[in-house]
Design an enzyme around this catalytic site. Sequence first.
Site, PDB file in Angstrom:
ATOM      1  N   LEU A 133     -75.150  28.581  27.178  1.00 43.53           N
ATOM      2  CA  LEU A 133     -73.410  28.022  28.340  1.00 43.53           C
ATOM      3  C   LEU A 133     -72.380  27.899  27.539  1.00 43.53           C
ATOM      4  CD1 LEU A 133     -76.479  24.391  28.803  1.00 43.53           C
ATOM      5  CD2 LEU A 133     -75.263  26.265  30.681  1.00 43.53           C
ATOM      6  N   GLY A 151     -70.651  26.615  24.089  1.00 41.83           N
ATOM      7  CA  GLY A 151     -71.003  25.461  23.476  1.00 41.83           C
ATOM      8  C   GLY A 151     -69.734  25.575  22.524  1.00 41.83           C
ATOM      9  N   GLY A 152     -69.766  26.948  21.789  1.00 42.01           N
ATOM     10  CA  GLY A 152     -69.456  26.711  20.655  1.00 42.01           C
ATOM     11  C   GLY A 152     -67.628  27.191  21.090  1.00 42.01           C
ATOM     12  N   SER A 204     -76.838  27.179  20.784  1.00 43.40           N
ATOM     13  CA  SER A 204     -77.013  28.181  20.926  1.00 43.40           C
ATOM     14  C   SER A 204     -78.174  28.208  21.897  1.00 43.40           C
ATOM     15  CB  SER A 204     -78.582  28.302  19.603  1.00 43.40           C
ATOM     16  OG  SER A 204     -77.723  28.777  18.752  1.00 43.40           O
ATOM     17  N   ALA A 205     -77.655  28.528  23.134  1.00 42.41           N
ATOM     18  CA  ALA A 205     -77.806  27.507  24.401  1.00 42.41           C
ATOM     19  C   ALA A 205     -77.847  28.539  25.707  1.00 42.41           C
ATOM     20  CB  ALA A 205     -78.120  26.452  25.458  1.00 42.41           C
ATOM     21  N   LYS A 235     -70.037  26.303  29.846  1.00 40.75           N
ATOM     22  CA  LYS A 235     -70.252  27.241  30.826  1.00 40.75           C
ATOM     23  C   LYS A 235     -71.226  28.045  31.730  1.00 40.75           C
ATOM     24  CE  LYS A 235     -71.001  31.382  28.787  1.00 40.75           C
ATOM     25  NZ  LYS A 235     -72.011  32.252  29.161  1.00 40.75           N
ATOM     26  N   PRO A 294     -75.869  21.034  24.465  1.00 41.41           N
ATOM     27  CA  PRO A 294     -77.066  22.198  23.700  1.00 41.41           C
ATOM     28  C   PRO A 294     -76.430  23.367  22.750  1.00 41.41           C
ATOM     29  CG  PRO A 294     -77.765  21.892  26.351  1.00 41.41           C
ATOM     30  CD  PRO A 294     -76.543  21.465  25.978  1.00 41.41           C
ATOM     31  N   ASP A 319     -66.680  35.062  24.904  1.00 41.08           N
ATOM     32  CA  ASP A 319     -66.747  33.835  26.780  1.00 41.08           C
ATOM     33  C   ASP A 319     -65.049  32.512  26.190  1.00 41.08           C
ATOM     34  OD1 ASP A 319     -69.128  34.931  27.307  1.00 41.08           O
ATOM     35  OD2 ASP A 319     -69.950  32.814  26.126  1.00 41.08           O
TER      36      ASP A 319
HETATM   37  P1  ATP Z   1     -73.292  32.051  21.672  1.00 38.54           P
HETATM   38  O1  ATP Z   1     -73.559  33.136  23.273  1.00 38.54           O
HETATM   39  O2  ATP Z   1     -71.767  33.441  21.383  1.00 38.54           O
HETATM   40  O3  ATP Z   1     -74.985  32.741  21.312  1.00 38.54           O
HETATM   41  P2  ATP Z   1     -73.956  30.356  23.031  1.00 38.54           P
HETATM   42  O4  ATP Z   1     -73.483  28.895  24.066  1.00 38.54           O
HETATM   43  O5  ATP Z   1     -75.787  30.676  23.307  1.00 38.54           O
HETATM   44  O6  ATP Z   1     -73.428  31.144  22.396  1.00 38.54           O
HETATM   45  P3  ATP Z   1     -73.132  27.801  20.195  1.00 38.54           P
HETATM   46  O7  ATP Z   1     -73.986  26.573  21.295  1.00 38.54           O
HETATM   47  O8  ATP Z   1     -71.531  28.503  20.794  1.00 38.54           O
HETATM   48  O9  ATP Z   1     -74.263  28.904  21.986  1.00 38.54           O
HETATM   49  O10 ATP Z   1     -73.833  28.076  19.657  1.00 38.54           O
HETATM   50  C1  ATP Z   1     -73.828  29.329  19.041  1.00 38.54           C
HETATM   51  C2  ATP Z   1     -74.038  29.584  17.245  1.00 38.54           C
HETATM   52  O11 ATP Z   1     -72.445  29.393  17.199  1.00 38.54           O
HETATM   53  C3  ATP Z   1     -74.970  28.920  16.426  1.00 38.54           C
HETATM   54  O12 ATP Z   1     -75.680  29.344  15.591  1.00 38.54           O
HETATM   55  C4  ATP Z   1     -73.945  27.152  16.761  1.00 38.54           C
HETATM   56  O13 ATP Z   1     -73.828  26.741  14.747  1.00 38.54           O
HETATM   57  C5  ATP Z   1     -72.427  28.308  15.933  1.00 38.54           C
HETATM   58  N1  ATP Z   1     -71.652  27.074  15.928  1.00 38.54           N
HETATM   59  C6  ATP Z   1     -70.769  27.417  15.438  1.00 38.54           C
HETATM   60  N2  ATP Z   1     -69.433  26.574  15.496  1.00 38.54           N
HETATM   61  C7  ATP Z   1     -70.346  26.123  16.820  1.00 38.54           C
HETATM   62  C8  ATP Z   1     -69.697  25.397  17.673  1.00 38.54           C
HETATM   63  N3  ATP Z   1     -68.547  23.958  17.341  1.00 38.54           N
HETATM   64  N4  ATP Z   1     -70.290  24.324  18.678  1.00 38.54           N
HETATM   65  C9  ATP Z   1     -71.506  25.008  18.380  1.00 38.54           C
HETATM   66  N5  ATP Z   1     -71.933  25.681  18.040  1.00 38.54           N
HETATM   67  C10 ATP Z   1     -71.099  26.007  17.023  1.00 38.54           C
END
Ligand code: ATP
Length: 283
Positions: free
Chosen positions: A99, A101-102, A96-97, A10, A94, A136
């Site tokens: 975006l 992902g988790g 912790s970006a 997203k 990517p 999210d």
């Molecule tokens: P947020 O804003 O929630 O931090 P983000 O998009 O910046 O989200 P994510 O890629 O979701 O970051 O990853 C955030 C944290 O979640 C990382 O520390 C990662 O190790 C952990 N994590 C747990 N499960 C997942 C997953 N399936 N994919 C990505 N990261 C994950």
Amino acid sequence: MIIYEKAPAKLNLSLDVISKREDGYHNVEMVMTTIDLSDRVAIHELDENRIEISLESRYVPSDERNLAYKAARLFKEVYNIAKGVHIDIEKSIPVSAGLGGGSADAAAVLRGLNRLWSLHIPVQELAEVGARIGSDVPFCVFGHTGVATGRGEIVNRLPAPPSCWVVLAKPDIGVSSGTIFEQINLEKLIHPETGRVIDALHENDYPKLCHSIGNALEEVTCSAYPEVKRIKNKMAQSGAEGVLMSGSGPTVYGLVKHESKAQRIYNSMKGFCKEVYYVRLIG
Ligand code: ATP
């Protein structure tokens, strides 16, 4: 039977922090849309009642800390299902970006388990379950384009943005949303014009969208990581028509109407930043 779910990343077209809640979370207002950069989630049932995750990533754990694991455990608990699943995640988003992902993976697991066990749970209810995993996740359960309020659990659909390309540049740092939210000073926050973003979507007005996108967390992340500001400036100088940081960062994106220009901007950002992508906004 194997269930496949796409888990698209997203982008925040707007991100506002409204107030701090008594439960410690913040009330937010976020306009989000999906992009053509997705993880792939494949789910199959196991003979034993346990949850297994497989994925190849140096940065993401494959145990109970994984948001996909948390989603499966919660789903089994809420719907009282004593069966096991294997979840394979092919990561492209990517980590912790900013975006999501988790959250996208967790949402894909909720949708996938609903299909695997033919439960026909309405998507609204899945989103409410998802809210217990992260703010999210409810949006990611719906996908497309929407505005999320409350802690993120109230999602209203919006029209897809005008068709365009998006160049993404992620500096070589991971940003934790929690740390950024801790640094917020609500009195000093610069609030984006979320209403204008929503109007631009309803009017299908691309220039208006480019001029209205905004993120209240941008200043906070840029002060902590000046690299993000540098990349933002470079993206704007390169000719992107609307430039913003997504989520709590550090990824900066640029909206571009035409593919040839997106490609040029992609090439110029490549010299500045290791991780650069250009994809379609799918919303
Ligand atoms: P947020 O804003 O929630 O931090 P983000 O998009 O910046 O989200 P994510 O890629 O979701 O970051 O990853 C955030 C944290 O979640 C990382 O520390 C990662 O190790 C952990 N994590 C747990 N499960 C997942 C997953 N399936 N994919 C990505 N990261 C994950």
